[in-house]
Each structure stands twice: as C-alpha cells, then as structure tokens.
Design an enzyme around this catalytic site. Structure first.
Site, PDB file in Angstrom:
ATOM      1  N   GLY A  73      70.906 130.035  51.301  1.00  0.00           N
ATOM      2  CA  GLY A  73      70.942 128.460  51.211  1.00  0.00           C
ATOM      3  C   GLY A  73      71.834 127.798  50.130  1.00  0.00           C
ATOM      4  N   ASN A 105      77.133 126.544  53.608  1.00  0.00           N
ATOM      5  CA  ASN A 105      76.167 125.700  53.383  1.00  0.00           C
ATOM      6  C   ASN A 105      76.888 124.435  52.829  1.00  0.00           C
ATOM      7  OD1 ASN A 105      74.041 127.018  54.357  1.00  0.00           O
ATOM      8  ND2 ASN A 105      74.129 128.433  52.461  1.00  0.00           N
TER       9      ASN A 105
END
Length: 258
Positions: A73, A105
């Site tokens: 993430g 990301n």
C-alpha cells in the site's frame, strides 16, 4: 599455571572479536517498495507474495544480509512520511545497498480520505500544499521523481549504493498479447540518470518474458487481481531481479550472488 589457563582465554577472546568484526563488516541489502515487493507480512497470506521475499534464493547470505522493508500500500511518498525510510537511515552504513521499487501506488489521489498516498506525476520540482485527512496534518506533496531522488541521494550520502528498480508490470495484456511499459518505469530510469544511481529495468525485463510465454500462462501467476503474484510469480520476478543485478557490470553487489 595462571599463564597456562590465560593463553586459551585470550585466544578465545581474539576469535570472538574477529567473528564480531566479520559480522560488523558484512554488508546489508535493504529492499524497499510496495506489496509487489513484500505482500502483507511476507509469509504468503492469501497465497500472495512479493519478489523481495525470495531474494535470499539468489544471494549468498553468508556474505551479505538481506532486509526486506517493503510494505503493502505504500507509495514513494508514504514510505517516507510514515518514517520507514528514516528508520533505515539510522542503521544504513557505507558499503550497504538499497534496492528500491515504487510506482504502483503513486498514481492515487493526493488527499483523499481513503489513502492519501499519491504523488505528483513526473520527475520535476513541482509541489502542492494539502491537508492530509489520514494523518490529519498539513503536508507538502512532491513529484514521484522528488521522492525517488531523496532515496538515492540520501543513501549515497551514507556511503551506500542505491539501485532504482522500475515497477514490476501488472497483468494487463492488450488484444495483441502486448503489455504497455509503465510510465513510472520511464521516470525511474530518468531519476537514476539524475542521481547516478544504478538502474534495473525490471518492468521491461518482465514484460518481455510475459509476452514470450503468453497471457494464459502468465495469468496463473495472478490468483487474486492484476497486480499481486503468487509464489511462482514472485520467484519468476525475483529471478529476473537477480539477473538484472548480475548484468550491472560495475556494481559490486553482483559478487554476492550465488
């Protein structure tokens, strides 16, 4: 008699000291990135793995230590704002190496209420002041290139050797069985030129292999979505990372490969 017992004790101390010095001199390979580099806890939850979890298969770990600090993430921005890079800077030393792969990301929103992890596109010096609703602080957000330069330059300032890795591709074949090169891979290469860091074009290497074996076989590497690989896919990518390091003719890191 005292001398008789004293000499073995001194010899033991010398051996222990030499062993400790050898451990101290052992270089470290730090790996930083997102979930494609280390998925979850790095233990294969949901059958998903990142390539960084398998680099020990290709290195002689008697001669170099490997620490995979990648975290799912994270973007090139949030790996820094969460203090993860600062923690590495406290221990990194001259002669260590840093493999860095970000980009997956970085294309998100700068200040959304879900993740607030995006970076400004490109490698320029643009910035934008925002309120970060996740961290609940005011923050200045910079370009992808800014953050990547920070990693490379700060590693070099410590005497470590940075190696910028272009993002491993997603499972996205077009109707001609081709995969488009990732723009973040292009930017990653440009940053390597700006900073003098080594560059490993994993994006291109994997795309070439994926296209060669075809979408049906590659699909087996992606059990959940188009981004995260299973163990076989992660090892496939890790092997190419090792090959890329071997091809870095001027990098001393290659001498630690098996």
């Amino acid at each position: 008699m005292k001398i008789k017992f004293l000499l073995p004790a001194i010899a033991l101390i010398v051996i222990i000291a030499a062993s400790f010095q050898k451990i101290q001199d052992k270089p470290m390979l730090y790996i930083i990135g997102d979930s494609t580099v280390q998925n979850g806890s790095g233990k294969g939850a949901d059958s998903l793995w990142g390539w960084g979890s398998f680099m020990n298969l290709y290195f002689n770990t008697d001669k170099i230590e490997i620490q995979n600090h990648a975290k799912g993430g994270r973007s090139s921005r949030t790996f820094i704002t969460e203090g993860r890079w600062d923690s590495i800077m406290k221990t990194i030393k001259k002669g260590d190496y840093v493999l860095m792969q970000f980009g997956h990301n970085d294309g998100g929103e700068l200040a959304d209420t879900l993740r607030a992890r995006g970076t400004i596109k490109g490698i320029g010096n643009e910035s934008k002041d925002i309120y970060n609703p996740i961290r609940k602080v005011n923050e200045t957000v910079y370009t992808y290139g800014h953050y990547m330069r920070k990693y490379a330059n700060e590693a070099k300032a410590k005497g470590a050797i940075p190696i910028i890795v272009s993002p491993v591709p997603r499972f996205k074949f077009d109707d001609k069985n081709k995969i488009n090169k990732d723009q973040y891979g292009v930017w990653a290469q440009e940053v390597s030129k700006q900073t003098g860091a080594y560059f490993l074009d994993l994006n291109t290497m994997v795309i070439e292999k994926y296209e060669k074996i075809g979408s049906e076989k590659v699909k087996a590497f992606f059990p959940k979505d188009h981004t995260h690989t299973n163990e076989a896919g992660a090892i496939f990518n890790a092997e190419l990372v090792a090959k890329g390091i071997k091809d870095l003719k001027k990098s001393e890191l290659r001498k630690y490969l098996k």
